[in-house]
Design an enzyme around this catalytic site. Structure first.
Site, PDB file in Angstrom:
ATOM      1  N   LYS A  37     -73.134   7.252  13.999  1.00 25.84           N
ATOM      2  CA  LYS A  37     -72.703   7.205  12.594  1.00 25.84           C
ATOM      3  C   LYS A  37     -73.868   7.558  11.681  1.00 25.84           C
ATOM      4  O   LYS A  37     -74.941   6.959  11.783  1.00 25.84           O
ATOM      5  CB  LYS A  37     -72.180   5.808  12.250  1.00 25.84           C
ATOM      6  CG  LYS A  37     -71.699   5.680  10.809  1.00 25.84           C
ATOM      7  CD  LYS A  37     -71.003   4.354  10.569  1.00 25.84           C
ATOM      8  CE  LYS A  37     -71.926   3.240  10.144  1.00 25.84           C
ATOM      9  NZ  LYS A  37     -72.491   3.375   8.796  1.00 25.84           N
ATOM     10  N   ASP A  64     -70.199   8.979   7.622  1.00 24.08           N
ATOM     11  CA  ASP A  64     -69.717   7.794   6.886  1.00 24.08           C
ATOM     12  C   ASP A  64     -70.168   7.883   5.430  1.00 24.08           C
ATOM     13  O   ASP A  64     -71.107   7.208   5.012  1.00 24.08           O
ATOM     14  CB  ASP A  64     -70.294   6.537   7.574  1.00 24.08           C
ATOM     15  CG  ASP A  64     -69.905   5.244   6.885  1.00 24.08           C
ATOM     16  OD1 ASP A  64     -68.905   5.232   6.146  1.00 24.08           O
ATOM     17  OD2 ASP A  64     -70.608   4.240   7.102  1.00 24.08           O
ATOM     18  N   LYS A  66     -67.763   7.755   2.801  1.00 24.77           N
ATOM     19  CA  LYS A  66     -66.795   6.981   1.994  1.00 24.77           C
ATOM     20  C   LYS A  66     -66.442   7.693   0.682  1.00 24.77           C
ATOM     21  O   LYS A  66     -66.651   7.154  -0.417  1.00 24.77           O
ATOM     22  CB  LYS A  66     -67.346   5.585   1.696  1.00 24.77           C
ATOM     23  CG  LYS A  66     -67.676   4.752   2.916  1.00 24.77           C
ATOM     24  CD  LYS A  66     -68.149   3.354   2.535  1.00 24.77           C
ATOM     25  CE  LYS A  66     -68.486   2.495   3.729  1.00 24.77           C
ATOM     26  NZ  LYS A  66     -69.704   2.897   4.451  1.00 24.77           N
ATOM     27  N   ASP A  69     -63.040   9.906  -5.139  1.00 25.14           N
ATOM     28  CA  ASP A  69     -63.130  10.698  -6.374  1.00 25.14           C
ATOM     29  C   ASP A  69     -61.748  11.282  -6.634  1.00 25.14           C
ATOM     30  O   ASP A  69     -60.788  10.911  -5.943  1.00 25.14           O
ATOM     31  CB  ASP A  69     -64.202  11.792  -6.187  1.00 25.14           C
ATOM     32  CG  ASP A  69     -64.859  12.206  -7.508  1.00 25.14           C
ATOM     33  OD1 ASP A  69     -64.119  12.420  -8.491  1.00 25.14           O
ATOM     34  OD2 ASP A  69     -66.091  12.315  -7.549  1.00 25.14           O
ATOM     35  N   THR A 126     -66.405  -5.395   3.921  1.00 25.69           N
ATOM     36  CA  THR A 126     -66.570  -6.750   4.457  1.00 25.69           C
ATOM     37  C   THR A 126     -67.574  -7.569   3.653  1.00 25.69           C
ATOM     38  O   THR A 126     -67.678  -8.772   3.837  1.00 25.69           O
ATOM     39  CB  THR A 126     -67.003  -6.716   5.942  1.00 25.69           C
ATOM     40  OG1 THR A 126     -68.107  -5.828   6.056  1.00 25.69           O
ATOM     41  CG2 THR A 126     -65.889  -6.250   6.832  1.00 25.69           C
ATOM     42  N   ARG A 187     -71.767  -8.228  16.970  1.00 27.65           N
ATOM     43  CA  ARG A 187     -73.031  -8.703  17.531  1.00 27.65           C
ATOM     44  C   ARG A 187     -72.819  -9.199  18.951  1.00 27.65           C
ATOM     45  O   ARG A 187     -72.028 -10.115  19.169  1.00 27.65           O
ATOM     46  CB  ARG A 187     -73.585  -9.879  16.696  1.00 27.65           C
ATOM     47  CG  ARG A 187     -74.147  -9.484  15.343  1.00 27.65           C
ATOM     48  CD  ARG A 187     -75.436  -8.709  15.505  1.00 27.65           C
ATOM     49  NE  ARG A 187     -75.992  -8.243  14.243  1.00 27.65           N
ATOM     50  CZ  ARG A 187     -75.686  -7.092  13.645  1.00 27.65           C
ATOM     51  NH1 ARG A 187     -74.795  -6.281  14.166  1.00 27.65           N
ATOM     52  NH2 ARG A 187     -76.268  -6.723  12.528  1.00 27.65           N
ATOM     53  N   ARG A 217     -78.131  -2.328  14.413  1.00 28.81           N
ATOM     54  CA  ARG A 217     -79.402  -2.896  14.855  1.00 28.81           C
ATOM     55  C   ARG A 217     -79.449  -3.494  16.259  1.00 28.81           C
ATOM     56  O   ARG A 217     -80.482  -3.353  16.934  1.00 28.81           O
ATOM     57  CB  ARG A 217     -79.885  -3.911  13.805  1.00 28.81           C
ATOM     58  CG  ARG A 217     -80.324  -3.226  12.525  1.00 28.81           C
ATOM     59  CD  ARG A 217     -80.327  -4.161  11.337  1.00 28.81           C
ATOM     60  NE  ARG A 217     -78.970  -4.509  10.930  1.00 28.81           N
ATOM     61  CZ  ARG A 217     -78.668  -5.298   9.918  1.00 28.81           C
ATOM     62  NH1 ARG A 217     -79.634  -5.859   9.209  1.00 28.81           N
ATOM     63  NH2 ARG A 217     -77.417  -5.544   9.601  1.00 28.81           N
TER      64      ARG A 217
HETATM   65  O1  C5P Z   1     -76.955  -3.082  12.063  1.00 26.78           O
HETATM   66  P1  C5P Z   1     -75.497  -3.433  11.904  1.00 26.78           P
HETATM   67  O2  C5P Z   1     -74.768  -3.569  13.225  1.00 26.78           O
HETATM   68  O3  C5P Z   1     -75.261  -4.615  11.002  1.00 26.78           O
HETATM   69  O4  C5P Z   1     -74.894  -2.137  11.176  1.00 26.78           O
HETATM   70  C1  C5P Z   1     -73.557  -2.104  10.749  1.00 26.78           C
HETATM   71  C2  C5P Z   1     -73.231  -0.786  10.153  1.00 26.78           C
HETATM   72  O5  C5P Z   1     -71.886  -0.842   9.681  1.00 26.78           O
HETATM   73  C3  C5P Z   1     -74.083  -0.394   8.962  1.00 26.78           C
HETATM   74  O6  C5P Z   1     -74.204   1.037   8.956  1.00 26.78           O
HETATM   75  C4  C5P Z   1     -73.276  -0.862   7.778  1.00 26.78           C
HETATM   76  O7  C5P Z   1     -73.511  -0.105   6.628  1.00 26.78           O
HETATM   77  C5  C5P Z   1     -71.860  -0.600   8.296  1.00 26.78           C
HETATM   78  N1  C5P Z   1     -70.842  -1.393   7.643  1.00 26.78           N
HETATM   79  C6  C5P Z   1     -70.850  -2.775   7.619  1.00 26.78           C
HETATM   80  N2  C5P Z   1     -69.840  -3.450   6.981  1.00 26.78           N
HETATM   81  C7  C5P Z   1     -68.856  -2.760   6.381  1.00 26.78           C
HETATM   82  C8  C5P Z   1     -68.830  -1.374   6.415  1.00 26.78           C
HETATM   83  C9  C5P Z   1     -69.854  -0.713   7.067  1.00 26.78           C
HETATM   84  O8  C5P Z   1     -71.736  -3.407   8.171  1.00 26.78           O
HETATM   85  N3  C5P Z   1     -67.873  -3.397   5.825  1.00 26.78           N
END
Ligand code: C5P
Length: 240
Positions: A37, A64, A66, A69, A126, A187, A217
């Site tokens: 992504k 991504d 989003k 417009d 979220t 996670r 991460r």
């Molecule tokens: O590092 P991590 O697993 O938290 O990354 C989550 C990814 O998903 C990031 O790119 C974040 O911007 C994206 N994201 C999110 N929550 C959302 C939409 C996108 O964490 N509602």
């Protein structure tokens, strides 16, 4: 199998400020194990050239950005994304049905052979709770608003939504397959939460109805990203 249901279910978020950092991680991953992504920061910094380099490494890319417009402007952005050959692109469902329909038509107009990019819509971020929705003049709960926007997305003929894994099961029941539920906030059980609050493990998210998992991460900052991905894919396979 269709493009919608086949391939890896993990989408690794390359949340990096520049191409070198992103490519350093990508080169340690295997395209058979994940898609990638590319979001705002990386795309604004590294641009289409980075997408080409990720494609040259055989990765499929979720762009991504989003889009939100007027329909004509979003359609133009989607045409540009389709010309880049990305696997998936997204818009905000709050842009409305005409905007989403224009986005979908634009993708189809560009790709004459092969598959057009998948098009999904963000329902409720979220990071937003009910008070945030009320602050925007929306007097629904988060699950109600997510369902409302998912219905709009489905009616506009898109391929799925970005939503919380907490909502994925209800949306899967309501709209069925192959309408996708792409969920961040994942996670593995032993991973640090970082700034995510309402997290789920990969296995839980798949059991509850996620079709694809966006994971950043826990993979990108691991000592051995490929080993973490292997373990995640094993957990997904066991849960599916
Ligand atoms: O590092 P991590 O697993 O938290 O990354 C989550 C990814 O998903 C990031 O790119 C974040 O911007 C994206 N994201 C999110 N929550 C959302 C939409 C996108 O964490 N509602």
């Amino acid at each position: 199998m269709s493009q919608i249901s086949s391939g890896p279910r993990v989408i690794v978020a390359l949340d990096y400020p520049d191409a070198d950092a992103a490519l350093a991680v990508a080169s340690r991953l295997n395209p058979s194990q994940c898609r990638l992504k590319v979001g705002f920061e990386l795309f604004v910094s590294a641009g289409p050239a980075l997408i080409e380099r990720l494609h040259a490494l055989d990765f499929q890319v979720f762009l991504d950005l989003k889009f939100h417009d007027i329909p004509n402007t979003v359609a133009g952005a989607c045409r540009a994304a389709a010309r880049l050959g990305v696997w998936m692109v997204n818009v905000h469902a709050a842009g409305g049905r005409p905007m989403m329909a224009a986005a979908r038509e634009a993708l189809e107009s560009v790709v004459t052979t092969g598959q057009r990019p998948l098009l999904i819509a963000v329902t409720v971020l979220t990071s937003m709770d009910e008070a945030d929705l009320a602050g925007c003049g929306v007097n629904r709960t988060v699950p109600e608003q997510a369902h409302y926007l998912a219905a709009l997305t489905h009616a506009a003929g898109l391929d799925g939504v970005v939503c919380s894994a907490h909502e994925a099961g209800a949306l899967k029941s309501a709209f069925g397959e192959p309408f996708l539920r792409v969920t961040p906030g994942i996670r593995p059980a032993d991973a640090a939460l970082g700034d995510q609050k309402r997290v789920m493990t990969p296995g839980e998210a798949i059991c509850l109805g996620s079709s694809h998992l966006v994971i950043g991460r826990p993979v990108t900052q691991a000592h051995d990203p490929a080993a973490v991905l292997t373990a995640i894919n094993q957990e997904i396979a066991a849960a599916a």
